[in-house]
Write an enzyme that holds these catalytic residues in place. Structure first.
Site, mmCIF file in Angstrom:
data_model
loop_
_atom_site.group_PDB
_atom_site.id
_atom_site.type_symbol
_atom_site.label_atom_id
_atom_site.label_comp_id
_atom_site.label_asym_id
_atom_site.label_seq_id
_atom_site.Cartn_x
_atom_site.Cartn_y
_atom_site.Cartn_z
ATOM 1 N N SER A 144 0.833 -1.199 0.000
ATOM 2 C CA SER A 144 0.000 0.000 0.000
ATOM 3 C C SER A 144 0.864 1.244 0.000
ATOM 4 C CB SER A 144 -0.897 0.012 1.240
ATOM 5 O OG SER A 144 -1.625 1.217 1.325
ATOM 6 N N TYR A 155 -1.218 -0.360 10.456
ATOM 7 C CA TYR A 155 -1.346 -0.875 9.087
ATOM 8 C C TYR A 155 -0.180 -0.391 8.229
ATOM 9 C CZ TYR A 155 -3.244 -1.186 4.315
ATOM 10 O OH TYR A 155 -3.428 -1.443 2.971
#
Length: 260
Positions: A144, A155
């Site tokens: 990501s 995350y």
């Protein structure tokens, strides 16, 4: 689409029940792949039916890939049914909570790391022996651009780990004919998740924090928009294919110009 691009190649797709994983599975099916679709949601069986309707041979496994037991069972099932593993697409992951870091509880931080790092760690380890023995293989990890972003620090850290794993594993196993790359996805438009990552309703404050992420994602992308599932799938399947035969240890940002 590239008909027969993956003809006679065995591809594992994890997190295949919805979103980008589903998109990868169906596109690969249309391009001739023999598939193993893994997810802990039974919805993966519906995707398998769609892939089979496109002419693909499909094996389905419900497994918890946050565990070594789940990942190793996936590799063993693939070898039992097909005898080899040509391609692994690691797609399990995703933000569970969106909030400033100081608002995360200890258990939430650990859960985010388990969700977005450990499935990739475990699955890479599980397929390596078969790929080393074959002297060939391609691994594509879904990362990501949120390695630089707000309100999802655990995350972000997990996906930073995925990027480091990608580079180091590629260096270690290029000598074995194994390519390892990642696609750093940007914000991606997708249908509402049938199985939400966080099943609890969001408070007004949590909705505001999530909107901050959306605004930051659009602001830091020169294209100022979210991408589509098809745009992410195209990059993932390119890196998985022989067209990328001279590419390894690379994290490809697909975020409208946001480099992550």
């Amino acid at each position: 689409m590239h008909p027969d691009r993956f003809k006679d190649q065995v591809m594992i797709v994890t997190g295949a029940a919805q979103g980008i994983g589903r998109g990868v599975a169906l596109a690969a099916a249309a391009e001739g792949a023999q598939l193993v679709l893994a997810d802990r949601s039974p919805l993966v069986h519906e995707v398998a039916q769609e892939a089979a309707a496109l002419g693909a041979q499909v094996v389905v496994l419900e497994a918890d890939l946050e565990t070594w037991a789940g990942a190793s069972s996936l590799a063993l099932r693939t070898l039992a049914d097909y005898g080899r593993i040509d391609i692994l697409v690691n797609n399990v992951g995703g933000t569970i909570w969106a909030k400033p870091y100081q608002e995360y509880a200890e258990a939430e931080i650990e859960a985010e790391i388990r969700r977005s790092l450990f499935p990739t760690l475990w699955c890479c380890r599980a397929v390596l022996p078969a790929m080393i023995e074959a002297g060939a293989g391609a691994i594509v990890n879904v990362s990501s651009v949120a390695t630089r972003g707000i309100h999802r620090i655990p995350y972000s850290a997990a996906k930073g780990g995925v990027n480091a794993l990608t580079a180091s594993l590629a260096f270690e196993h290029a000598q074995d004919g194994i390519r390892v790359n990642a696609v750093a996805t940007g914000g991606t438009e997708a249908p509402p998740r049938k199985v939400p990552r966080n099943p609890n309703p969001l408070s007004a404050q949590e909705q505001a924090w999530y909107q901050d992420i959306v605004d930051q994602t659009r602001a830091t992308s020169p294209m100022h928009r979210y991408g589509t599932i098809a745009e992410q799938v195209a990059a993932i399947l390119f890196l998985a294919s022989r067209e990328a035969s001279y590419i390894t240890a690379t994290v490809l940002p697909v975020g409208g110009g946001d480099q992550g």
